[in-house]
Design a protein around this motif. Structure first.
Motif, PDB file in Angstrom:
ATOM      1  N   ASP A 112      32.583  12.516  -6.661  1.00 13.53           N
ATOM      2  CA  ASP A 112      33.496  11.466  -5.939  1.00 13.53           C
ATOM      3  C   ASP A 112      33.867  12.076  -4.766  1.00 13.53           C
ATOM      4  O   ASP A 112      33.961  11.325  -3.744  1.00 13.53           O
ATOM      5  CB  ASP A 112      34.755  11.275  -6.886  1.00 13.53           C
ATOM      6  CG  ASP A 112      34.135  10.243  -7.977  1.00 13.53           C
ATOM      7  OD1 ASP A 112      33.222   9.816  -8.166  1.00 13.53           O
ATOM      8  OD2 ASP A 112      34.933  10.462  -9.061  1.00 13.53           O
ATOM      9  N   GLN A 113      34.195  13.259  -4.606  1.00 12.28           N
ATOM     10  CA  GLN A 113      34.404  14.048  -3.407  1.00 12.28           C
ATOM     11  C   GLN A 113      33.487  13.721  -2.139  1.00 12.28           C
ATOM     12  O   GLN A 113      33.663  13.503  -1.182  1.00 12.28           O
ATOM     13  CB  GLN A 113      34.849  15.422  -3.551  1.00 12.28           C
ATOM     14  CG  GLN A 113      35.414  16.205  -2.472  1.00 12.28           C
ATOM     15  CD  GLN A 113      35.895  17.594  -2.870  1.00 12.28           C
ATOM     16  OE1 GLN A 113      36.292  17.930  -3.903  1.00 12.28           O
ATOM     17  NE2 GLN A 113      35.603  18.497  -1.823  1.00 12.28           N
ATOM     18  N   GLU A 166      32.834   8.235   5.075  1.00 12.00           N
ATOM     19  CA  GLU A 166      33.808   8.135   6.280  1.00 12.00           C
ATOM     20  C   GLU A 166      32.934   7.860   7.446  1.00 12.00           C
ATOM     21  O   GLU A 166      33.506   7.412   8.554  1.00 12.00           O
ATOM     22  CB  GLU A 166      34.290   9.538   6.547  1.00 12.00           C
ATOM     23  CG  GLU A 166      35.157   9.928   5.558  1.00 12.00           C
ATOM     24  CD  GLU A 166      35.707  11.397   5.864  1.00 12.00           C
ATOM     25  OE1 GLU A 166      35.515  12.093   6.878  1.00 12.00           O
ATOM     26  OE2 GLU A 166      36.338  12.263   4.852  1.00 12.00           O
ATOM     27  N   SER A 191      33.004  10.195  -1.032  1.00 11.83           N
ATOM     28  CA  SER A 191      34.050   9.868  -0.448  1.00 11.83           C
ATOM     29  C   SER A 191      33.845  10.388   1.258  1.00 11.83           C
ATOM     30  O   SER A 191      34.296   9.685   2.147  1.00 11.83           O
ATOM     31  CB  SER A 191      35.394  10.484  -1.052  1.00 11.83           C
ATOM     32  OG  SER A 191      36.824  10.342   0.041  1.00 11.83           O
ATOM     33  N   LYS A 192      33.323  11.800   1.141  1.00  8.83           N
ATOM     34  CA  LYS A 192      32.971  12.348   2.759  1.00  8.83           C
ATOM     35  C   LYS A 192      31.869  11.212   3.357  1.00  8.83           C
ATOM     36  O   LYS A 192      32.178  11.092   4.534  1.00  8.83           O
ATOM     37  CB  LYS A 192      32.531  13.673   2.500  1.00  8.83           C
ATOM     38  CG  LYS A 192      32.228  14.215   3.584  1.00  8.83           C
ATOM     39  CD  LYS A 192      33.485  14.337   4.746  1.00  8.83           C
ATOM     40  CE  LYS A 192      34.479  15.276   3.990  1.00  8.83           C
ATOM     41  NZ  LYS A 192      35.670  15.638   4.937  1.00  8.83           N
TER      42      LYS A 192
END
Length: 295
Positions: A69-70, A77, A73-74
């Protein structure tokens, strides 16, 4: 895959390469990654593999990570629109003539790397969006020895005559080499950089992207004084393209980045005639021929 050091190899293995490797030899033409690269080379001119492998590495990073998920999420962007809804500008890679090729690539990517955690990337629309993300945000990693040499030449203290002679030599050198290498002459790869991709474009930028350490480490350097609170802008076009007419610059930006530029330079040239790059090149050739005749 060749790595510069054991540490670099181990880092790649721990981040994404276990997924890409798949245990087979890439010398095998039936290796999933090799099939993907071969298909892309046959579709894209000049032939290169950095773009399609950047997509593969993105998928591999997610598949191999414990913090999926991290990472997602990046990636979220980055701009990944395929069409600018306001101005109705379609990405040039997504025109009708590219649909069949994109479907072939999507099928090969699914075959090699499908993962339910990024299943949205494997749908037709999701894959087009992923491709657009690379097309609009991918930064060429320019660390070739030739680009370093040319940059160092710029710093030489030369007379006007010596500078003209050197510039003419470099220009001709690029022309001769690019007949073989195409526009990827100074590009040794492609990467995604969140800070750089957040910068807007200007045809008269106040900063530029550099690779001072001859590796993938990117630096943004001011090319003029920047006041506090002033927006930092880079150019999405290379130096040669920035010298083109407003019409040619706008065309390149619409096709590749889905917007019309309204920077101060474009505004000052808004009444200029619509001259294409081809017409400009013909004029330059005529001027050079005239100069040779005069001399």
């Amino acid at each position: 895959v060749l790595y510069c050091s054991d540490g670099c190899r181990d880092s790649a293995w721990n981040l994404y390469h276990r997924v890409l490797c798949q245990g087979a030899s890439v010398a095998d033409p039936n290796h999933p990654t090799e099939k993907l690269k071969d298909a892309w080379r046959n579709m894209h001119y000049p032939p290169e593999t950095s773009s399609i492998m950047l997509i593969a590495r993105m998928i591999a990073l997610v598949k191999q990570s414990d913090k999926k998920d991290q990472i997602l999420s990046k990636f979220a962007e980055f701009c990944k629109s395929t069409v600018n809804e306001e101005e109705h500008i379609a990405h040039k890679l997504l025109g009708k003539e590219f649909q069949e090729q994109l479907e072939i690539l999507r099928s090969l990517v699914c075959e090699a790397f499908y993962d339910e955690h990024v299943q949205q990337w494997f749908t037709p629309e999701g894959f087009r969006s992923l491709f657009a993300l690379i097309g609009t945000n991918g930064q060429g990693v320019g660390t070739s020895s030739l680009s370093v040499w040319v940059h160092n030449c710029d710093a030489l203290e030369l007379s006007d005559e010596e500078r003209q002679t050197l510039d003419a030599f470099i220009d001709q050198l690029y022309v001769d080499i690019e007949k073989e290498s195409g526009t990827f002459l100074n590009c040794e790869g492609s990467g995604l950089y969140t800070f750089q991709s957040a910068c807007n474009h200007s045809c008269q930028p106040n900063a530029e992207v550099t690779f001072p350490h001859n590796n993938f480490t990117l630096q943004m350097v001011a090319v003029q004084d920047i006041k506090a609170g002033e927006e930092i802008c880079i150019s999405y076009l290379d130096e040669c393209d920035r010298e083109r007419s407003r019409y040619s610059r706008q065309k390149a930006l619409r096709e590749n980045y889905l917007f019309n530029c309204n920077c101060s330079l474009c505004q000052s040239q808004i009444d200029d005639p619509d001259v294409t790059s081809e017409e400009e090149e013909e004029e330059e050739e005529e001027d050079e021929e005239q100069m040779q005749e005069d001399s």
